[in-house]
Design a protein around this motif. Structure first.
Motif, short mmCIF file in Angstrom:
data_model
loop_
_atom_site.label_atom_id
_atom_site.label_comp_id
_atom_site.label_asym_id
_atom_site.label_seq_id
_atom_site.Cartn_x
_atom_site.Cartn_y
_atom_site.Cartn_z
N GLY A 514 0.57 -1.09 -0.01
CA GLY A 514 -0.20 -0.04 -0.14
C GLY A 514 1.49 1.57 -0.06
N LEU A 515 2.22 1.12 0.60
CA LEU A 515 3.11 2.15 0.22
C LEU A 515 3.67 2.31 -0.36
N THR A 516 3.91 3.43 -1.62
CA THR A 516 4.64 2.46 -2.45
C THR A 516 5.42 4.46 -2.91
N TYR A 517 6.75 4.82 -3.79
CA TYR A 517 7.13 6.15 -3.59
C TYR A 517 8.96 5.31 -4.79
N THR A 518 9.67 6.52 -5.61
CA THR A 518 10.34 6.39 -6.00
C THR A 518 11.64 6.90 -4.92
N LEU A 519 12.48 6.24 -4.92
CA LEU A 519 14.07 6.64 -5.23
C LEU A 519 14.74 6.96 -5.71
N ASP A 520 15.19 7.83 -5.81
CA ASP A 520 16.10 8.40 -7.19
C ASP A 520 17.55 8.60 -6.66
N VAL A 529 14.87 10.99 -2.61
CA VAL A 529 13.26 10.72 -2.02
C VAL A 529 12.02 11.36 -3.34
N VAL A 530 11.95 10.74 -4.19
CA VAL A 530 10.53 11.49 -4.66
C VAL A 530 9.38 11.93 -3.93
N THR A 531 9.54 13.05 -2.92
CA THR A 531 8.46 13.55 -2.01
C THR A 531 6.55 13.42 -2.72
N ASP A 532 6.89 13.76 -4.15
CA ASP A 532 5.46 14.02 -4.62
C ASP A 532 4.85 11.84 -4.51
N SER A 533 6.05 11.20 -5.02
CA SER A 533 5.59 10.21 -5.54
C SER A 533 5.24 9.13 -4.57
N ILE A 534 5.66 9.63 -3.02
CA ILE A 534 5.00 8.80 -1.96
C ILE A 534 2.97 8.99 -2.16
N LYS A 535 2.91 7.82 -1.75
CA LYS A 535 1.36 7.00 -1.30
C LYS A 535 0.74 6.77 -0.66
N ASN A 537 -1.69 4.04 -0.31
CA ASN A 537 -3.28 3.52 -1.14
C ASN A 537 -3.59 4.43 -2.42
N GLY A 538 -2.56 4.61 -2.82
CA GLY A 538 -2.86 5.50 -3.85
C GLY A 538 -3.33 6.88 -3.56
N ALA A 539 -2.95 7.22 -2.56
CA ALA A 539 -3.43 8.35 -1.87
C ALA A 539 -2.18 9.12 -1.63
N ALA A 540 -1.93 10.75 -2.57
CA ALA A 540 -0.70 11.58 -1.86
C ALA A 540 -1.11 11.33 -0.34
N ILE A 541 0.27 11.47 0.54
CA ILE A 541 0.48 11.89 1.61
C ILE A 541 0.17 13.34 2.37
N ASP A 542 -0.72 13.26 3.60
CA ASP A 542 -0.99 14.91 3.28
C ASP A 542 0.26 15.20 4.85
N PRO A 543 0.42 16.13 4.54
CA PRO A 543 1.73 16.25 5.85
C PRO A 543 0.71 16.40 6.97
N ALA A 544 -0.54 17.19 6.83
CA ALA A 544 -1.24 17.80 7.70
C ALA A 544 -1.73 16.16 8.87
N ARG A 545 -2.20 14.95 8.24
CA ARG A 545 -2.97 14.16 8.94
C ARG A 545 -2.09 13.60 9.51
N THR A 546 -3.12 12.79 10.81
CA THR A 546 -1.76 11.61 10.94
C THR A 546 -2.52 10.45 10.87
N TYR A 547 -1.31 9.37 10.70
CA TYR A 547 -1.29 7.98 11.04
C TYR A 547 -0.81 6.81 12.01
N ARG A 548 -1.57 6.12 12.04
CA ARG A 548 -0.79 4.86 12.47
C ARG A 548 0.04 4.07 12.22
N VAL A 549 0.61 4.41 12.69
CA VAL A 549 2.20 3.43 11.91
C VAL A 549 3.07 2.26 12.82
#
Length: 607
Positions: A514-520, A529-535, A537-549
């Motif tokens: 579910g976590l995907t991104y590009t490493l250049d 780390v290509v920031t805008d490639s980090i997703k 489950n297909g959705a871009a990571i929201d900097p302000a949102r809280t995630y359970r990790v």
């Protein structure tokens, strides 16, 4: 917990073309032990009945055994050897039955022979040793006649009190004695920890150095671990301890030994480098562009006083025999023997009986393979059999089935198939709301200690994963944590894989599905780390949102150079990483439908 260098020292290639120094090329390194003349201790230039001026001292060394008493399985049990035609061959190696034979054979005809180790003899060990808090490994090292070892970071995995028990003996404080009527007697060799002091008293935790003596020959050994040990060991393991600069510490004790009349000194350093080739017989001093060695050991070696005659290193699990100039500009031997007992280094130190010093220009060294086609040492076979009987009821329990090898430790790719399985197991086990509500899981690559190998290790049958095999992959039994992190902290953590202390030697986290991104990798530092490639489950990571990790407690403490992961809040402590791994194997495999190696398509690598 990780086996990769921590310290953010300038990493540069070293090239030394030292006139007159007997550097060792691929040819000598590939020769069997004993094939090149070591002087047999009779000295040089004697005759006419005169006492020889010099004697040859044989220094045998190895590092990063990690309790691998049985031959390590799969690709983690191979060493690379460059053939005369330039092709590279994988040779199965290691296992203490063979290491004992190799060392005993090498010692023949060498009246002056000393055996030293560069740390991480124990810790992150397979079940056969780890289940018994590494008592079997200490017993094996005693039988191997190890004379001295530096401590490594893994010697601190269970804390200073347990390390003292391994040195001094006594049964385990919780589990007691493992064999009826037998008390664990501890290590016959001194563990050296010159740069580790107690916070309260400022005094060294263990001996800083020892002096090996024979017939008037005296060689001092100073042992240190990497200063960055607290960054790569759980907080409990280093509680109450202070770790000091390697160079300053070694220079201080070299001066002390010199004042005591000990002029021949070897430093045992649990820190290392990366040679330009992974072949054990690579000529590290070859003058080609990009040749040589890089990494933290280079600057350490350049800073250590010329009073020290040779450096035995470790930690990076690499094989090398290199020369690096000392502060006076003179070449000095720096060696490392891979890991898991797959190689040993044979170094000839020519000792001048008048000056009591090593003739540096005569130092010769080569790495040799601990091959598995030589006779097994019978005393080691019986030691392994004895402990295997005690471990069998737990070790042989089947946990699941696999259809092919699933590589972890043996994979050199940033994203490892076994890393994906482990991260998925952690996510699945901790996703339920009452278990932490995890949305994503991270696994540190250094915590994956082996491959899952299809071929049977015992009588369980091919494709069966036993508890012992699962334990060998994840031997720390870390408790899992689920924490709140913001999207901005998640992105920062991914950037810390390739920047800060991890820039020189990236530590690529293994991520759950579910976590995907590009490493250049064509870029440098955090920009890799290509920031805008980090997703997720297909959705871009929201900097302000809280995630359970979800992650193990080591990473959740900011270990391995991931301060962003240490900023988590609202922590829930879950089951151990090993329990989740075994539960996942049980849930996702049967004899009829074994688990297949997963695709590695989460991290897109641009090179």
């Amino acid at each position: 917990m990780s086996a990769t260098p921590q310290k953010n020292r300038a990493s540069r290639r070293v090239l030394v073309a030292a006139a007159g120094l007997a550097t060792v090329g691929a040819l000598v390194a590939a020769m069997p032990a004993g094939a090149h003349d070591r002087g047999n201790g009779h000295g040089h230039g004697h005759g006419h009945g005169h006492k020889p001026r010099t004697v040859d001292v044989q220094l045998l060394s190895f590092n990063d055994l990690h309790g691998n008493l049985e031959p390590p399985a799969g690709s983690a049990g191979n060493v690379s050897e460059t053939q005369p035609d330039g092709t590279v061959k994988a040779i199965p190696a290691g296992g203490v039955e063979y290491l004992a034979t190799s060392l005993r054979t090498a010692r023949k005809g060498n009246p002056y022979s000393v055996t030293a180790a560069g740390g991480d003899m124990v810790g992150a060990s397979p079940l056969l040793s780890g289940l018994f808090h590494d008592e079997p490994t200490i017993e094996a090292l005693n039988k191997l006649k190890l004379d001295v070892s530096a401590v490594g970071n893994h010697e601190f995995d269970e804390g200073a009190t347990e390390l003292a028990r391994l040195q001094n003996g006594g049964c385990h404080p919780v589990e007691g004695c493992y064999e009826k009527g037998k008390k664990f007697k501890g290590a016959d060799f001194p563990y050296l920890a010159a740069n580790v002091t107690k916070e309260k008293t400022g005094k060294p935790l263990l001996k800083p150095y020892t002096v090996w003596k024979k017939n008037g020959v005296k060689i001092g050994f100073i042992g240190v671990t990497l200063e960055g040990t607290p960054d790569i060991v759980t907080a409990n393991g280093v509680k109450g301890l202070k770790f000091h600069d390697e160079v300053k510490t070694i220079n201080k004790y070299a001066k002390e030994l010199d004042r005591k009349g000990v002029k021949s000194i070897v430093a045992l350093i649990h820190e290392g480098g990366a040679p330009a080739s992974t072949s054990y017989n690579y000529d590290c001093d070859s003058p080609g562009a990009g040749d040589g060695i890089s990494g933290p050991i280079v600057d350490i070696a350049k800073g250590i006083t010329p009073k020290v005659d040779a450096l035995v290193t470790g930690h990076t699990h690499q094989a090398y025999v290199c020369t690096v100039p000392d502060p006076a500009g003179k070449p000095r031997m720096v060696t490392s023997a891979s890991s898991f007992g797959k190689l040993y280094t044979d170094t000839t130190l020519t000792y001048d009986l008048r000056t009591k010093d090593i003739v540096r220009t005569s130092v010769k060294s080569a790495n040799h393979v601990v091959t598995r086609d030589q006779p097994k040492a019978a005393d080691m076979t019986s030691l392994i059999d004895r402990w295997n009987k005690l471990a069998a009821p737990i070790a042989n329990r089947p946990q699941g089935w696999i259809s092919a090898d699933i590589n972890g430790r043996g994979s050199t790719a940033p994203e490892k198939p076994l890393g994906n399985v482990i991260a998925d197991a952690q996510l699945e086990g901790l996703a339920p709301a009452d278990k932490g509500g995890a949305e994503v899981a991270f696994m540190n690559p250094g915590g994956i200690r082996a491959d899952l190998v299809y071929k049977a290790s015992g009588s369980e049958g091919d494709g069966v994963v036993t508890y012992g095999e699962a334990f060998t992959v994840q031997p720390f039994t870390n408790m899992m944590n689920v924490v709140d992190l913001t999207g901005a902290q998640l992105v920062a953590a991914l950037q810390q894989q390739v920047s800060g202390p991890n820039e020189a030697a990236p530590k690529i986290l293994q991520v759950s599905k579910g976590l995907t991104y590009t490493l250049d990798l064509t870029k440098t530092g955090a920009a890799r780390v290509v920031t805008d490639s980090i997703k997720l489950n297909g959705a871009a990571i929201d900097p302000a949102r809280t995630y359970r990790v979800a992650m193990n407690e080591f990473l959740a403490g900011g270990g391995d150079g991931f301060p962003a992961l240490g900023q988590g809040t609202n922590k829930l402590v879950g089951a151990s990483d090993l329990d989740l791994f075994n539960a996942y194997l049980a849930a996702h495999s049967t004899a009829a439908a074994p688990l297949a190696p997963p695709a590695t398509d989460r991290i897109t690598v641009v090179q």
